[in-house]
Motif scaffolding. Structure first.
Motif, short mmCIF file in Angstrom:
data_model
loop_
_atom_site.label_atom_id
_atom_site.label_comp_id
_atom_site.label_asym_id
_atom_site.label_seq_id
_atom_site.Cartn_x
_atom_site.Cartn_y
_atom_site.Cartn_z
N PRO A 427 0.85 -1.20 0.00
CA PRO A 427 0.00 0.00 0.00
C PRO A 427 0.88 1.25 0.00
CG PRO A 427 -0.75 -1.57 1.66
CD PRO A 427 0.57 -2.07 1.16
N ARG A 428 0.36 2.33 -0.56
CA ARG A 428 1.11 3.58 -0.59
C ARG A 428 1.24 4.16 0.82
NH1 ARG A 428 2.55 6.04 -5.23
NH2 ARG A 428 1.82 5.09 -7.16
N CYS A 472 -2.23 0.24 -5.45
CA CYS A 472 -1.00 1.03 -5.38
C CYS A 472 -0.40 1.29 -6.75
CB CYS A 472 0.02 0.32 -4.49
SG CYS A 472 0.42 -1.36 -5.03
#
Length: 584
Positions: A427-428, A472
């Motif tokens: 995930p970012r 993402c």
């Protein structure tokens, strides 16, 4: 002292040649046990008739502490490049001598076999990763999602840029022209290296299922365009690293298609790890794959034909296109001998090529100087996210984890470790931070002032969001009104400080000076022979008065971020998520 906690190994990360003249030595003790440690050392052949083996003592300094252990360090230059040595440990009441054979009450000048040995410092054995990597700031690009510069190359079914959310199977038309068009953006940010996920002919949008390792995927362009991309990057001071997927091929790799068609009669059946015929995909493949992914059959890198094919690929892209590095996908599942030969081939083609392995766990077996230059530093990643973004770790726990990270490998390795906060597999960081941009700023501050070579995942510098794959992997935002330009400027300034002040980046020694588990505040020091920097961080939701280390109380300094001269003080008051960088 707890003898069971005392540990040293005369190789790997506890005793190694840092240069052709200098050795680094570490010993581990129980946390808080030893008050003083000295190195007992001498040339293994230096004897006197009356007094026996001649040795000296040198003090060791405490280099770090984690939840369980203290680590003690010293460096020295043996005049004849060979050494016998042991450790004298004192807790104030008890003194013990520690050597290869165990423990004694006093040093011995007669039993040489008691001591550890570094037989000879051979220059060829010194682990020497490429020097340029130490000062590189990387930028990871997922080519399908960075920029669409040539719409004529769009795969069938390509949708307009940013017109929908990323999916596992949709295409937006990213290509090499799209990267070339935006190289000046990377220069403006301060980037000096790009790492691209796979660019070779493949079926998927992520390209980790290779069809042909010698061909560019047609949606990205051709070899002439790629050569222009590399040359343009080099003209702008940017290095280029490609992704090598040698653990597995794609489902449509011709050799695997031949096995599917001809079974055990295929001339390629030993190119893969087949268990029985005919090949089946359900409920699980009866051939080895990456994870249980039927479209990624595992290659048999022990097969001489496979090895020759893949080593030829490794050589080809270095020699023909002058790339600067290889990132090795699923590197821990490929045999060590293959990677040894890979290193020989790549370094022969271009000596300063950077070899980076994707390994998520302790990687010392791959970092002995005969395989990789570094690995993707996921222990750094997890510790940073847990402290700054997720709130799962307090400052003391974070400091303990950093000590483990820095003592996991030799300094030669740490200086070129690939320090990432996010990637196409995670995930970012803004999403990890629950969209709190102040947390993201503290993450960037720490990443860009730590030891190693940092990498920014495309779009994080303008505050893009995204959950785990495929979330993402959104299209890069190029409309400036939709970018967070304040975040861009923040990251840009940090990168410039890293370039301008050696101690800020990879040429300063790192040391945590304050890690308060209750207030959750942090102070760490970066220093070299001429500069000392204190980084004071308040990653909390409340104002904090943070006491300065005693050695710096009453000293004038400069706030490196604002440029203001600071009056002497015993503490520093910081608002929520504020930081201060004091230069002395």
């Amino acid at each position: 002292m707890l003898l069971e906690a005392i540990y040293h190994r005369p190789k790997n990360n506890f005793a190694y040649a840092y240069t052709k003249e200098e050795l680094h030595l570490y010993v581990r003790t129980k946390k808080g046990d030893a008050k003083e440690v000295q190195l007992i050392h001498g040339d293994p052949y230096h004897f006197e008739k009356k007094s026996g083996w001649q040795y000296e003592k040198a003090p060791m300094r405490l280099s770090g502490t984690d939840a369980l252990y203290d680590y003690w360090f010293t460096s020295l230059k043996p005049p004849f490049r060979r050494l016998r040595y042991g450790f004298e440990l004192t807790d104030g009441n008890e003194t013990i001598i520690y050597g290869e054979k165990g423990f004694r009450d006093e040093p011995t000048s007669e039993d040489m076999g008691f001591y550890f040995a570094f037989p000879f410092l051979n220059g060829i054995d010194v682990f020497s990763p490429p020097e340029w990597v130490k000062d590189t700031v990387w930028y990871q690009i997922f080519p399908e999602r960075f920029g669409n510069g040539d719409a004529s190359l769009n795969p069938k079914g390509t949708v307009p840029w940013r017109s929908e959310e990323p999916k596992v199977d949709n295409f937006f038309g990213g290509d090499f022209e799209g990267i070339i068009e935006h190289l000046d953006y990377l220069v403006e940010l301060g980037i000096t290296g790009i790492y691209m996920t796979p660019i070779f002919k493949a079926y998927s949008n992520h390209k980790y299922d290779t069809i042909d390792y010698y061909e560019i995927d047609p949606q990205f362009g051709d070899k002439d365009t790629f050569k222009r991309l590399v040359d343009t990057c080099h003209e702008k001071g940017i290095r280029v690293m490609l992704d090598a997927v040698f653990n597995h091929s794609g489902y449509y790799f011709p050799a695997f298609q031949d096995v599917l068609e001809n079974g055990e009669n295929s001339i390629y059946q030993d190119w893969f790890h087949t268990r029985e015929f005919p090949l089946q995909e359900k409920p699980y493949p009866n051939y080895d794959t990456f994870a249980f992914e039927k479209s990624m059959p595992k290659l048999n890198t022990e097969n001489p034909e496979v090895k020759d094919y893949l080593l030829g690929v490794a050589r080809y892209w270095v020699e023909e296109f002058n790339i600067d590095g290889w990132r090795l996908d699923v590197a821990n599942e490929v045999d060590h001998q293959f990677w040894r030969e890979f290193r020989s081939v790549v370094k022969a083609a271009k000596e300063d090529t950077y070899i980076l392995g994707e390994i998520w766990h302790d990687s010392m077996p791959w970092l002995l100087g005969d395989q990789f230059d570094a690995v993707m530093n996921y222990p750094f990643t997890e510790a940073s996210l847990n402290y700054f973004a997720r709130g799962k770790m307090n400052a003391r726990e974070f400091s303990d984890e950093l000590t483990k990270v820095l003592h996991m490998y030799p300094d030669n390795v740490n200086e070129v470790q690939f320090n990432l906060l996010g990637s196409h597999d995670t995930p970012r960081i803004l999403t990890e931070s629950k969209e709190d941009k102040e947390k993201v700023k503290q993450l960037f501050l720490f990443q860009l002032s730590f030891i190693g070579t940092p990498c920014i995942y495309y779009g994080d510098e303008i505050a893009m969001t995204g959950e785990h794959d495929p979330g993402c992997r959104k299209c890069m935002i190029w409309d400036e009104e939709d970018q967070d330009r304040e975040m861009f400027s923040f990251v840009q300034k940090l990168i410039q400080l890293r370039k301008d002040i050696p101690a800020f980046g990879n040429h300063g020694e790192f040391r945590v000076l304050h890690a308060d588990p209750d207030e959750n505040t942090l102070i760490y020091k970066k220093s070299d022979a001429t500069t000392t920097l204190l980084f004071i961080l308040n990653p909390t939701e409340s104002s904090q008065s943070i006491p300065l280390p005693q050695a710096y109380q009453g000293q004038k300094g400069t706030d490196l971020w604002s440029g203001e001269t600071l009056d002497p003080s015993a503490s520093c008051t910081l608002e929520p998520y504020q930081f201060q960088i004091i230069q002395y």
